[in-house]
Design an enzyme around this catalytic site. Structure first.
Site, PDB file in Angstrom:
ATOM      1  N   ALA A  91       0.867  -1.178   0.000  1.00  0.00           N
ATOM      2  CA  ALA A  91       0.000   0.000   0.000  1.00  0.00           C
ATOM      3  C   ALA A  91       0.904   1.228   0.000  1.00  0.00           C
ATOM      4  CB  ALA A  91      -0.889  -0.016   1.230  1.00  0.00           C
ATOM      5  N   GLY A 134       0.914  -5.070   1.241  1.00  0.00           N
ATOM      6  CA  GLY A 134      -0.349  -5.175   0.516  1.00  0.00           C
ATOM      7  C   GLY A 134      -0.187  -5.783  -0.872  1.00  0.00           C
ATOM      8  N   GLU A 137      -0.396  -9.330  -0.193  1.00  0.00           N
ATOM      9  CA  GLU A 137      -1.782  -9.623   0.220  1.00  0.00           C
ATOM     10  C   GLU A 137      -2.735  -9.615  -0.970  1.00  0.00           C
ATOM     11  OE1 GLU A 137      -1.613  -6.532   3.176  1.00  0.00           O
ATOM     12  OE2 GLU A 137      -1.929  -7.990   4.776  1.00  0.00           O
ATOM     13  N   GLU A 157       5.598  -4.852   7.097  1.00  0.00           N
ATOM     14  CA  GLU A 157       4.884  -3.791   7.826  1.00  0.00           C
ATOM     15  C   GLU A 157       5.460  -3.539   9.209  1.00  0.00           C
ATOM     16  OE1 GLU A 157       3.468  -6.233   6.097  1.00  0.00           O
ATOM     17  OE2 GLU A 157       1.695  -5.519   5.033  1.00  0.00           O
TER      18      GLU A 157
END
Ligand code: DAK
Length: 284
Positions: A91, A134, A137, A157
């Site tokens: 992200a 992300g 993910e 993260e």
């Protein structure tokens, strides 16, 4: 000839022409959409300067392009890929770094994240380079995951003072077990394509001379050639294995199997077998 050798030959023969149609992509600023083979939509993340970091606009484009392909009756399966350098580096950290809790909560920040898992048609992720946070993910939501030897996967993260929020902890724990998931989530270590294959995180590492996107497109084309109702049922029931108990899952599988006897494709498939001919699917 072994299955692997056969698959490599088929992939080479079926190597798609990289004929990206600009008209299909025209509506999207951050993704390219093309049809490398009949029945296959290829969606390419295209925010190269930020290593395909997923900001809100980028993610909206990805979700719309996937949904559009899912709704398109001429499409049987989708391939999602990035660049050689990055599938997606996560992200967008710069976009979210100053968000307050109130802003994140009130806007239901990243609520559309589970888009792939809600699609009816199969999605094959073809990952080269970084698939981090992300980005991993997103790839983990795909139904089939292929990587190139350059792939680097991880959940870093923890280095940003947070934890995965897009399903990483839960999907990884189911796929590779507690110990390996803890190691990735708590240390932020990035693993290689070979390690990911060894851990059962991906279907396989596709050699560079074949090309991970070509291999993914070939799988998608093979799936697109099947009856769509049975493919959707197969996807739904395999995904249910991640949510249901074994008894519930077996019952669901059996019931969906029974229900396929109401389709024309079941009659056609079994009749074609008995008549020693290729089935002609009506997708009904
Ligand atoms: N966000 C924003 N920009 C990024 C980025 C990212 N994740 N990753 C890379 N970039 C940008 C860099 O800032 C740089 O931009 P400029 O400085 O040129 O403007 C450009 O991409 C090239 O990156 P580098 O210069 O850093 O390239 P290197 O080859 O040196 O390093 C790298 C590549 C991938 C190792 C490094 O860029 C890196 O560590 N990137 C960050 C990886 C990361 O920490 N990813 C996790 C982000 S957190 C949720 C759903 C999802 C999520 C959370 C919640 N919900 C549904 C609730 C997901 C969270 C995350 O993914």
């Amino acid at each position: 000839m072994s299955f692997a050798t056969h698959a490599i030959r088929v992939a080479r023969l079926a190597r798609p022409t990289r004929n990206f149609s600009t008209s299909l992509s025209a509506r999207y600023e951050n993704v390219l959409v093309s049809r490398p083979q009949p029945g296959v939509a290829l969606i390419t993340l295209n925010r190269p300067k930020a290593l395909n970091a997923l900001n809100a606009a980028h993610f909206k484009d990805i979700a719309s392009a996937l949904k559009e392909a899912d709704d398109d009756t001429s499409v049987g399966a989708m391939v999602l890929t990035g660049s050689d350098r990055a599938f997606a580096a996560g992200a967008d950290i710069k976009e979210m770094k100053d968000k307050s809790f109130a802003e994140a909560y009130a806007s239901n920040f990243l609520a559309n994240w589970e888009v792939i898992s809600k699609l009816n048609k199969p999605v094959i992720a073809a990952v080269s380079g970084y698939a981090l946070g992300g980005g991993l993910e997103l790839a983990l939501q795909a139904d089939i995951l292929l990587v190139s030897p350059s792939a680097q996967l991880g959940q870093p993260e923890i280095n940003l003072g947070v934890i995965p929020g897009g399903g990483g902890t839960q999907r990884l724990a189911r796929l590779i077990g507690k110990s390996r998931t803890m190691e990735l989530v708590l240390t932020g270590r990035i693993i290689s394509a070979d390690e990911a294959e060894k851990w059962g995180l991906v279907s396989r590492v596709v050699p560079e001379d074949i090309g991970v996107v070509n291999a993914a497109v070939q799988i998608a084309a093979t799936i697109a050639d099947k009856g769509r109702v049975a493919v959707a049922a197969g996807k739904e029931v395999v995904n249910a294995a991640f949510e249901l108990s074994l008894a519930e899952g077996l019952r669901f599988e059996r019931r969906l199997f029974h229900s396929l006897f109401a389709t024309k494709d079941q009659k056609e498939g079994m009749t074609a077998f008995a008549e020693k001919r290729k089935p002609e699917w009506s997708h009904s």
